[in-house]
Design an enzyme around this catalytic site. Structure first.
Site, short mmCIF file in Angstrom:
data_model
loop_
_atom_site.label_atom_id
_atom_site.label_comp_id
_atom_site.label_asym_id
_atom_site.label_seq_id
_atom_site.Cartn_x
_atom_site.Cartn_y
_atom_site.Cartn_z
N SER A 289 0.85 -1.19 0.00
CA SER A 289 0.00 0.00 0.00
C SER A 289 0.89 1.24 0.00
O SER A 289 2.10 1.16 0.22
CB SER A 289 -0.92 -0.02 1.23
OG SER A 289 -1.78 1.11 1.25
N CYS A 290 0.28 2.41 -0.24
CA CYS A 290 1.03 3.68 -0.21
C CYS A 290 0.03 4.82 -0.12
O CYS A 290 -0.94 4.73 0.63
CB CYS A 290 1.93 3.80 -1.44
SG CYS A 290 1.03 3.80 -3.00
N GLY A 291 0.23 5.89 -0.89
CA GLY A 291 -0.70 7.01 -0.88
C GLY A 291 -1.85 6.83 -1.83
O GLY A 291 -3.02 6.95 -1.46
N TRP A 321 -3.87 4.62 0.77
CA TRP A 321 -4.25 5.46 1.91
C TRP A 321 -5.30 6.51 1.55
O TRP A 321 -6.17 6.85 2.35
CB TRP A 321 -3.03 6.14 2.52
CG TRP A 321 -3.40 6.86 3.77
CD1 TRP A 321 -3.48 8.20 3.98
CD2 TRP A 321 -3.77 6.25 5.03
NE1 TRP A 321 -3.87 8.47 5.26
CE2 TRP A 321 -4.06 7.28 5.92
CE3 TRP A 321 -3.89 4.93 5.46
CZ2 TRP A 321 -4.45 7.05 7.24
CZ3 TRP A 321 -4.27 4.69 6.77
CH2 TRP A 321 -4.56 5.74 7.64
#
Length: 339
Positions: A289-291, A321
């Site tokens: 996952s990330c932004g 996110w």
């Protein structure tokens, strides 16, 4: 070899009819790269052996520029401007801000199969082309893994990531500048979406809710954002979005996976050591996952290069996110911060 299982499952030509291929077609097939990550020298040699022509119908090696910058880039840079400034000759530009789900409120959700096929056709890419995705000289490895992963999700048979364009420029390989030449549109067949590579929000929400409960599903969630954003001590680049992290996730800033100077991927052995140091359990399902789902793909590619974990149990959280922080309710208790 990294991603070997994936490549073999989708890119091997059918035995039936192989003898009917022309010699030149067979030579192009045999010129396939040996690994998912491709060096500048390997790409240069492949392009020399397989120069594109308007009359050839043989599979081609096609460089695809995935240049993209964060919305809060201090210099206000845009991917298309960098593409026009300098690029690999005859490269195509894959616009992450445009080739996405047009109905989604989140920035970079995967496009529909119809939108993907239309975009590939607009780029003049055929299904049997061997695509090598690359980033910018300025950032090094950053957004190309996301575009490579997108092509994999939609089953494009031959996909690679250049490691990397910064080295391509430094090592003196050719570039061109200005407006790119118009490419002839192709008819790209409607692909099948491989849901096994993607974890949707509702499934991840159930996993997070069950975190630390007896009988909970064994997963690893790796977050590519900076530690401060993961911890909730630094703001998100998108105004109004809370920082913090998904319950049970681990902070693994993507920069740790790259050489600090060249911004190329570290070696497979180095990557494996990093995952081990972060106590990532290779026997579990691993979610990246990330932004907005862009740099999460840097982790996913690194896992493949390190041959870490079961490829069939590795997935990317597409909305990442930005989707998570907008969809979970405060009462859910699913935004964690380090206090």
């Amino acid at each position: 070899m990294a991603f070997a299982a994936f490549r073999n499952s989708v890119s091997s030509p059918l035995r039936l009819g192989r003898s009917m291929m022309s010699v030149s077609q067979q030579q192009c097939r045999q010129a396939s790269f040996s690994s998912y990550l491709v060096s500048p020298k390997e790409l240069s040699e492949a392009l020399k052996k397989n120069p594109p022509t308007k009359i050839s119908t043989s599979p081609r090696v096609v460089p695809v520029c995935a240049a993209w910058f964060m919305p809060n880039d201090p210099e206000g840079r845009k991917g298309i401007d960098i593409f026009r400034k300098h690029r690999i000759p005859q490269a195509r530009f894959f616009d992450l801000d445009a080739i996405k789900d047009p109905e989604s409120p989140y920035p970079h959700m995967l496009p529909t199969a119809e939108n993907f096929a239309d975009a590939m056709g607009e780029l003049g890419i055929r299904r049997d082309d061997e695509v090598v995705v690359y980033d910018t000289e300025e950032l090094g490895i950053f957004s190309a893994p996301r575009v490579g992963w997108t092509l994999r999700v939609f089953g494009h048979p031959k996909v690679h990531v250049l490691n990397n364009y910064r080295l391509w420029v430094r090592e003196g390989f050719p570039t061109e500048t200005g407006e790119p030449q118009q490419v002839e549109r192709t008819t790209y067949p409607l692909p099948t979406y491989d849901s096994k590579l993607v974890i949707p929000y509702l499934e991840l929400k159930e996993i997070a809710k069950e975190h630390r409960k007896e009988g909970a599903k064994e997963v690893e969630i790796l977050d590519a954002r900076s530690y401060g954003r993961w911890a909730g001590t630094d703001p998100e680049p998108r105004p109004g979005l809370s920082s913090g992290h998904i319950p049970g996730s681990k902070s693994l800033p993507f920069q740790e996976l790259l050489d600090p100077e060249t911004k190329t991927y570290r070696s497979g052995a180095e990557l494996r050591k990093i995952f081990e140091e972060h106590e990532v359990d290779a026997s579990k399902s691993i979610i990246s996952s990330c932004g907005t789902g862009v740099t999460a793909s840097i982790i996913e590619t690194a896992l493949g290069e390190a041959e870490y974990g079961d490829p069939s149990l590795r997935r990317v959280y597409d909305g990442s996110w930005t989707e998570w922080a907008q969809r979970v309710k405060p009462s859910d208790g699913l935004i964690k911060k380090v206090t």
